[in-house]
Design an enzyme around this catalytic site. Structure first.
Site, PDB file in Angstrom:
ATOM      1  N   LYS A 280     -28.054 -92.024 117.710  1.00 38.77           N
ATOM      2  CA  LYS A 280     -28.596 -92.065 118.907  1.00 38.77           C
ATOM      3  C   LYS A 280     -30.018 -92.107 119.023  1.00 38.77           C
ATOM      4  O   LYS A 280     -30.602 -90.961 118.653  1.00 38.77           O
ATOM      5  CB  LYS A 280     -27.769 -91.317 119.938  1.00 38.77           C
ATOM      6  CG  LYS A 280     -27.789 -92.254 121.449  1.00 38.77           C
ATOM      7  CD  LYS A 280     -26.652 -91.408 122.255  1.00 38.77           C
ATOM      8  CE  LYS A 280     -26.241 -92.036 123.350  1.00 38.77           C
ATOM      9  NZ  LYS A 280     -25.383 -91.115 124.401  1.00 38.77           N
ATOM     10  N   GLU A 365     -10.683 -88.346 132.742  1.00 35.75           N
ATOM     11  CA  GLU A 365     -10.680 -87.972 134.080  1.00 35.75           C
ATOM     12  C   GLU A 365      -9.203 -87.713 134.741  1.00 35.75           C
ATOM     13  O   GLU A 365      -8.964 -86.890 135.457  1.00 35.75           O
ATOM     14  CB  GLU A 365     -11.249 -89.206 135.033  1.00 35.75           C
ATOM     15  CG  GLU A 365     -12.759 -89.283 134.942  1.00 35.75           C
ATOM     16  CD  GLU A 365     -13.218 -90.319 133.824  1.00 35.75           C
ATOM     17  OE1 GLU A 365     -14.258 -90.556 133.462  1.00 35.75           O
ATOM     18  OE2 GLU A 365     -12.225 -90.812 133.090  1.00 35.75           O
ATOM     19  N   ARG A 393     -10.916 -93.276 138.594  1.00 41.10           N
ATOM     20  CA  ARG A 393     -10.100 -93.452 137.603  1.00 41.10           C
ATOM     21  C   ARG A 393      -8.770 -92.406 137.669  1.00 41.10           C
ATOM     22  O   ARG A 393      -7.712 -92.284 136.763  1.00 41.10           O
ATOM     23  CB  ARG A 393     -10.899 -93.165 136.253  1.00 41.10           C
ATOM     24  CG  ARG A 393     -11.841 -94.258 136.032  1.00 41.10           C
ATOM     25  CD  ARG A 393     -12.936 -93.761 135.072  1.00 41.10           C
ATOM     26  NE  ARG A 393     -12.610 -93.692 133.671  1.00 41.10           N
ATOM     27  CZ  ARG A 393     -12.789 -94.733 132.829  1.00 41.10           C
ATOM     28  NH1 ARG A 393     -12.923 -96.030 133.247  1.00 41.10           N
ATOM     29  NH2 ARG A 393     -12.251 -94.507 131.878  1.00 41.10           N
TER      30      ARG A 393
END
Length: 628
Positions: A280, A365, A393
């Site tokens: 990344k 979640e 969610r």
């Protein structure tokens, strides 16, 4: 520049290997320069440059379907599909979206701002392709963090069962937004660290082939031996057991290797998983060194990596985090839970101060909500810190596992209201409507950062069920902070400006606009009362009854959906009380998805402004305006 010659994916097909490498370098430089002005998701896109180029070089978008999970890593895809000229408008009002968007290009076949959706969408597209007797490829790209989401695991199970031709590319950069957590993350780490897997696999298979097949018993023994060795030395066994052919792990920045591996994976007539290791922030040292900060970044100086931020009052998120530490020092029952957003939710200082009382459950979640419920059953005080858009969610868990059982779970709902450049997938404008309707829920929102502190104290002291405090992704107002925290009586509002000609019931960040409108109306001779409707549920019924007795016009204003929101609650209250004939106007977010831009532009678009409130007041109180 070679990049200037790329107007669509077809322009990549004739490039040489050397030219593809040059294109990758130019692409990185383009992203670093453009995002230094606009801001955006830099680190994640720098990490997928070679992977995206390889996909568009080999395959044929949009006939072949590329499904990006979340979509914040799609900038290179946008560049290669004819949108380089729009990057100056990235994440700006009426400009190019920071995520994949179907209305923006035929190459954007799936759009999402939440993680772990790409595999399910890809499976749907693969089934539709087969039913239509088409022959296109379906390629889903998902990160190692998103793979921990339950929805992704459900999709993997289905993909392996159906055995349809489908390619899953696991972009493994060892970090989603925060460092990945959990058993699956550890499993991927073991695969990454096994440098000799290929040689070991080949040696085992060669050994077994040497065993003479002199009977069924020996053949079965050899097969069991092969399986045993496979579990010891061959990576990706878990994916293989699910029914996907596994390739990797491979270097995601080695273009020739990527292209060759994707070619081989494409030959498999069934589901395959290509495990790609990427870095990344690749190619820009500040982003490589701190990919968390550079995941979503504000404008910056390229040379130094210095982020250009305006100086002002602290953000609500920061105030929440500091207050939580203060409360946790007083109450050992208090613990914090986050679904992979410790930095974004302001919990990193809490984690440092109370490492044993901080739980990052990953992108999960639903689990976070029910995990919080479990903690509450044993007498702890769980604080579930979550963005409004991500709490959606876990709706069933909030209803079924928390509110139905009336458990003492505290919801710290960040990014409530408009969120600016992240746009429609991330706006937190629906939580009022979906939480207000659930029995046992208490829902509040502060008028400023000082009141947020007192609301946190109120929530921790509350012992009668679930309670939520929602706050915006903005800076506070710069008000003085009280040293001593105090509880706010549940269901009470406060008058922040007196007036007897009309009332504005304002929620949270709408109070400044209401005060400005009241000041403008005062110049016309109309005295407007402004009420801080800090409790969305339960509402201040005594004040509502008193207003009805005065028979003066009422405006409700909220940075949330108008349908089913706070204003609807006011109407419902009067209806249930049998109070009719009041002049009431609801002002909120209308029934459509508001796109990206600045928060100010989004508020102006939907009329959450002082000017709009003045117009409504002038209509509701015409006699006063005429006398003035």
């Amino acid at each position: 520049m070679l990049l200037d010659q790329i107007h669509g994916p077809e322009d990549l097909k004739a490039l040489t290997a050397e030219q593809l490498e040059q294109l990758a370098a130019e692409t990185r430089q383009f992203l670093i320069e453009k995002l230094s002005v606009t801001g955006g998701h830099l680190a994640s896109n720098l990490g997928v440059v070679e992977l995206t180029i390889a996909l568009h070089y080999l395959f044929d978008s949009p006939t072949d379907k590329f499904i990006y999970d979340v979509g914040h890593q799609s900038y290179v895809h946008k560049m290669l599909t004819g949108r380089m000229g729009r990057f100056d408008t990235l994440r700006k009002y009426h400009g190019m979206c920071g995520f994949v968007k179907r209305a923006e290009s035929e190459h954007d076949v799936w759009e999402a701002g939440h993680s772990s959706t790409s595999l399910s969408a890809a499976m749907g597209m693969a089934v539709a392709r087969d039913l239509n007797r088409d022959a296109n490829r379906v390629v889903a790209l998902i990160g190692d963090g998103a793979l921990t989401g339950g929805m992704a695991l459900e999709a993997l199970n289905h993909i392996g069962h159906e055995k349809r031709k489908l390619m899953v590319i696991l972009n493994d950069n060892e970090m989603s937004i925060a460092p990945n957590v959990g058993a699956l993350s550890n499993y991927l780490a073991r695969i990454r660290s096994d440098r000799h897997y290929k040689k070991a696999k080949e040696e085992v298979e060669h050994l077994i082939k040497k065993v003479p097949a002199i009977g069924g018993t020996l053949a079965k023994t050899a097969e069991r031996l092969k399986d045993a060795f496979k579990y010891m030395v061959v990576p990706g066994v878990w994916f293989e057991e699910l029914g996907l052919t596994y390739f990797g792990p491979i270097d995601g920045h080695n273009l020739p290797l990527l292209i060759e591996t994707l070619k081989q994976a494409d030959k498999v007539n069934g589901p395959v998983l290509v495990h790609v290791i990427t870095t990344k922030g690749k190619g820009y040292s500040p982003a490589e060194a701190d990919s968390h900060t550079w995941h979503g970044i504000s404008p910056y100086k390229i040379e130094s990596g210095q982020v250009l931020k305006t100086v002002g009052p602290p953000m609500y998120t920061e105030v929440f985090g500091k207050t939580l530490i203060e409360l946790a020092e007083q109450d050992p029952r208090l613990v914090a839970i986050t679904p992979a957003m410790p930095g974004g939710s302001g919990l990193l200082p809490f984690a440092k101060r109370f490492p044993d009382r901080m739980f990052d459950v990953g992108i999960a979640e639903q689990h976070a909500a029910t995990f919080s419920a479990g903690l509450a059953t044993i007498g702890l005080k769980p604080v579930f810190a979550v963005y409004s858009t991500f709490l959606q969610r876990a709706y069933d868990q909030v209803v079924h596992d928390i509110c139905r059982a009336n458990l003492n779970v505290i919801f710290a709902i960040d990014r409530a209201g408009f969120v600016g450049p992240d746009g429609e997938t991330h706006h937190g404008v629906y939580d009022i409507a979906y939480l207000r309707s659930i029995p046992n829920m208490v829902l509040m929102m502060p008028k400023d950062e000082n009141e947020l502190r007192h609301m946190m104290k109120t929530a921790v002291s509350y012992n009668d069920g679930p309670i939520a405090v929602r706050y915006a992704r903005i800076n506070g107002l710069g008000v003085p902070m009280d040293e001593t925290l105090k509880e706010i009586p549940i269901g009470t509002w406060e008058v922040v400006r007196p007036g007897n000609d009309a009332v504005i019931l304002a929620v949270g960040p709408m109070i400044p606009a209401a005060l400005e409108a009241a000041e403008a109306m005062a110049k016309e001779g109309t005295q407007v009362r402004v009420v801080n409707a800090r409790f969305i549920k339960p509402m201040d019924e005594a004040m509502l009854n008193a207003i009805a007795g005065e028979d003066i016009p009422v405006i409700t204003v909220e940075e949330g959906t108008q349908l089913g929101g706070f204003g609807s609650g006011v109407l419902e209250f009067y209806s249930l009380q049998g109070i009719y004939g009041l002049r009431i106007k609801l002002v909120g977010v209308p029934d459509y998805f508001v796109e990206h831009g600045s928060v100010k532009e989004q508020r102006q678009e939907v009329g959450l402004t002082a000017e709009r409130l003045v117009q409504e007041l002038q209509t509701l109180v015409p006699r006063k305006r005429q006398r003035a």
